[in-house]
Design a protein around this motif. Structure first.
Motif, PDB file in Angstrom:
ATOM      1  N   THR A 134       0.478  -1.811  -0.009  1.00 48.89           N
ATOM      2  CA  THR A 134       0.038  -0.509  -0.403  1.00 48.89           C
ATOM      3  C   THR A 134       0.552   1.500  -0.203  1.00 48.89           C
ATOM      4  OG1 THR A 134      -1.763  -1.546   0.928  1.00 48.89           O
ATOM      5  CG2 THR A 134      -1.756   1.396   1.102  1.00 48.89           C
ATOM      6  N   LEU A 154       2.283   1.626  -3.231  1.00 48.03           N
ATOM      7  CA  LEU A 154       1.166   2.338  -4.494  1.00 48.03           C
ATOM      8  C   LEU A 154       0.664   3.716  -4.590  1.00 48.03           C
ATOM      9  CD1 LEU A 154      -1.128  -0.861  -3.867  1.00 48.03           C
ATOM     10  CD2 LEU A 154       0.239  -0.149  -6.226  1.00 48.03           C
ATOM     11  N   LEU A 169       4.932  -0.225  -7.703  1.00 51.18           N
ATOM     12  CA  LEU A 169       4.077  -1.560  -7.485  1.00 51.18           C
ATOM     13  C   LEU A 169       4.922  -2.210  -6.969  1.00 51.18           C
ATOM     14  CD1 LEU A 169       1.640  -3.320  -7.546  1.00 51.18           C
ATOM     15  CD2 LEU A 169       1.948  -3.756 -10.478  1.00 51.18           C
ATOM     16  N   VAL A 201      -1.839  -8.254  -3.118  1.00 47.54           N
ATOM     17  CA  VAL A 201      -2.068  -7.063  -4.489  1.00 47.54           C
ATOM     18  C   VAL A 201      -3.366  -7.042  -3.996  1.00 47.54           C
ATOM     19  CG1 VAL A 201      -2.542  -7.261  -6.852  1.00 47.54           C
ATOM     20  CG2 VAL A 201       0.085  -7.623  -5.841  1.00 47.54           C
ATOM     21  N   PHE A 228      -5.567  -3.314  -3.599  1.00 44.92           N
ATOM     22  CA  PHE A 228      -6.463  -2.664  -4.551  1.00 44.92           C
ATOM     23  C   PHE A 228      -7.714  -2.152  -4.400  1.00 44.92           C
ATOM     24  CE2 PHE A 228      -2.434  -3.232  -8.023  1.00 44.92           C
ATOM     25  CZ  PHE A 228      -2.207  -2.158  -7.904  1.00 44.92           C
ATOM     26  N   SER A 241      -8.323   0.718  -1.776  1.00 45.98           N
ATOM     27  CA  SER A 241      -8.511   1.921  -2.669  1.00 45.98           C
ATOM     28  C   SER A 241      -9.339   2.945  -2.553  1.00 45.98           C
ATOM     29  CB  SER A 241      -7.037   1.637  -3.686  1.00 45.98           C
ATOM     30  OG  SER A 241      -6.249   1.364  -3.996  1.00 45.98           O
ATOM     31  N   PRO A 275      -4.797   4.766  -1.820  1.00 47.89           N
ATOM     32  CA  PRO A 275      -4.382   3.391  -1.145  1.00 47.89           C
ATOM     33  C   PRO A 275      -4.393   4.236  -0.043  1.00 47.89           C
ATOM     34  CG  PRO A 275      -2.949   3.671  -3.357  1.00 47.89           C
ATOM     35  CD  PRO A 275      -3.686   5.159  -2.796  1.00 47.89           C
ATOM     36  N   THR A 307      -6.811  -1.395   2.879  1.00 46.31           N
ATOM     37  CA  THR A 307      -6.011  -2.097   2.894  1.00 46.31           C
ATOM     38  C   THR A 307      -6.398  -3.342   3.818  1.00 46.31           C
ATOM     39  OG1 THR A 307      -4.442  -2.009   2.221  1.00 46.31           O
ATOM     40  CG2 THR A 307      -3.952  -3.971   2.707  1.00 46.31           C
ATOM     41  N   ALA A 335     -11.162  -6.398  -9.129  1.00 41.68           N
ATOM     42  CA  ALA A 335     -10.517  -4.905  -7.835  1.00 41.68           C
ATOM     43  C   ALA A 335      -9.962  -4.210  -8.933  1.00 41.68           C
ATOM     44  CB  ALA A 335      -9.401  -5.177  -6.681  1.00 41.68           C
ATOM     45  N   LEU A 336      -9.023  -4.674  -9.598  1.00 44.81           N
ATOM     46  CA  LEU A 336      -8.341  -3.389 -10.304  1.00 44.81           C
ATOM     47  C   LEU A 336      -9.095  -3.316 -11.297  1.00 44.81           C
ATOM     48  CD1 LEU A 336      -5.401  -6.142 -11.376  1.00 44.81           C
ATOM     49  CD2 LEU A 336      -5.513  -4.223  -9.908  1.00 44.81           C
ATOM     50  N   THR A 354     -10.621  -0.045  -9.866  1.00 44.43           N
ATOM     51  CA  THR A 354      -9.300   0.785  -9.725  1.00 44.43           C
ATOM     52  C   THR A 354      -9.540   1.961 -11.049  1.00 44.43           C
ATOM     53  OG1 THR A 354      -8.832   0.121  -7.825  1.00 44.43           O
ATOM     54  CG2 THR A 354      -7.590   1.714  -8.778  1.00 44.43           C
ATOM     55  N   TYR A 355      -9.274   0.722 -11.715  1.00 48.87           N
ATOM     56  CA  TYR A 355      -8.741   2.074 -13.257  1.00 48.87           C
ATOM     57  C   TYR A 355     -10.349   1.822 -13.929  1.00 48.87           C
ATOM     58  CZ  TYR A 355      -4.166  -0.402 -12.592  1.00 48.87           C
ATOM     59  OH  TYR A 355      -2.669  -0.213 -12.398  1.00 48.87           O
TER      60      TYR A 355
END
Length: 334
Positions: A70, A73, A78, A269, A273, A276, A284, A289, A324-325, A328-329
């Motif tokens: 975290t 991040l 990363l 990981v 994520f 976040s 982060p 987390t 999760a990714l 986030t993105y």
């Protein structure tokens, strides 16, 4: 009439937006409660105090390692080397006890200091050589996995095992060290780490600087913030908590195992994520987390209790990480 219809649509859109914002902020917490409710209905023993303690104990090491990630991040980095750093630390501290009969705190201190060479190499490759963090830490991941395996002779280290040259050993793991991996001590360590890092990131100048560097590196540099120094600090702290995680692994299993920390990389990981999005922070954070680790831990524990084959658990973990990714993105692009 047309005006009324437009106003109705506007209210509906506003309500939908508010609902989506609420889900975005607290979706992780809601998911945890839904999973707990589902597993409790299907298996009443899931909610037993002993099982809840088992979940907290099981996520303690993941959370500590994920807290380090975290911090990396926060500077938009990363660190993929956290698993190998944990393995390296695990190998070192057990060898200090078994091979050299060193004291508890001396062994812990030296193991952490030596493991920080991972961070030093990461900082050199990323900050000085300008290699992208993912590629640099992927390289150090393989390097230090190899170093750990070479150091242990490609095998495990446990009490009573001779050294690589065949010399007998008489060293043992101290009782005080073994307590670290037991409840409630391992849970207390996890909670203390979460609270300290939360305070550091949100209530100190240095924590805020890490966020500024991660938000806009060039703007941070123009503001007078020593960007390279804070990026180095982030990787040092990331490795520090990975090393602490490796020590906790050693205490919990009572030996040094090949690639002992590798299995903690993906859950860490995922936890970082997932966290976040906690509270709509969009960045982060330590509390998030921890909640992310709880989500992964509850899911894994419940599936095991439902007799889902252990070799299928990675499918679920991978799906959780992908979601999760994606979340986030998606937020970053919108």
């Amino acid at each position: 009439m047309q005006v009324k219809i437009e106003k109705t649509k506007e209210r509906e859109m506003k309500g939908l937006t508010n609902f989506l914002n609420f889900i975005n902020k607290w979706g992780t917490v809601i998911a945890v409660f839904i999973l707990i409710l589902f597993f409790t209905i299907t298996m009443p023993q899931f909610i037993a105090t002993s099982n809840l303690l088992t979940i907290l104990r099981s996520i303690s090491i993941v959370t500590v390692i994920a807290i380090g990630l975290t911090i990396a991040l926060t500077v938009n980095g990363l660190d993929l080397s956290i698993g190998s750093a944990a393995t390296f630390s695990n190998s070192l501290i057990v060898s200090f006890f078994v091979w050299y009969s060193m004291s508890t705190f001396t062994s812990m201190f030296i193991a952490i200091v030596i493991t920080l060479t991972v961070a030093a190499l990461n900082a050199i490759l990323i900050v000085k050589v300008k290699i992208p963090d993912m590629l640099a830490t992927l390289s150090t991941m393989f390097i230090f996995e190899g170093v750990a395996m070479t150091y242990t002779g490609g095998g495990s280290i446990s009490e009573g095992m001779p050294r690589l040259d065949g010399t007998p050993t008489v060293g043992t793991l101290p009782p005080i060290f073994e307590k670290i991996g037991q409840a409630p001590y391992i849970i207390i360590i996890m909670l203390v780490v979460v609270v300290i890092v939360h305070i550091f990131l949100n209530h100190t100048k240095h924590g805020r600087y890490l966020y500024v560097v991660g938000g806009n590196m060039e703007a941070a540099r123009l503001s007078g913030i020593p960007v390279d120094r804070y990026r180095t600090i982030a990787y040092l702290l990331s490795t520090f908590f990975a090393a602490l995680g490796g020590i906790m692994i050693a205490s919990r299993i009572g030996s040094a195992q090949i690639n002992a920390g590798a299995g903690y990389l993906m859950p860490a990981v995922a936890a970082a994520f997932i966290g976040s999005s906690f509270g709509g922070s969009g960045k982060p954070n330590a509390i998030g987390t921890f909640v992310g680790a709880v989500l992964v831990g509850v899911l894994e524990n419940g599936l095991v209790m439902m007799s889902v084959p252990y070799y299928s658990l990675n499918i679920v973990k991978g799906i959780v990480l992908a979601l999760a990714l994606a979340s986030t993105y998606f937020r970053k692009r919108n």
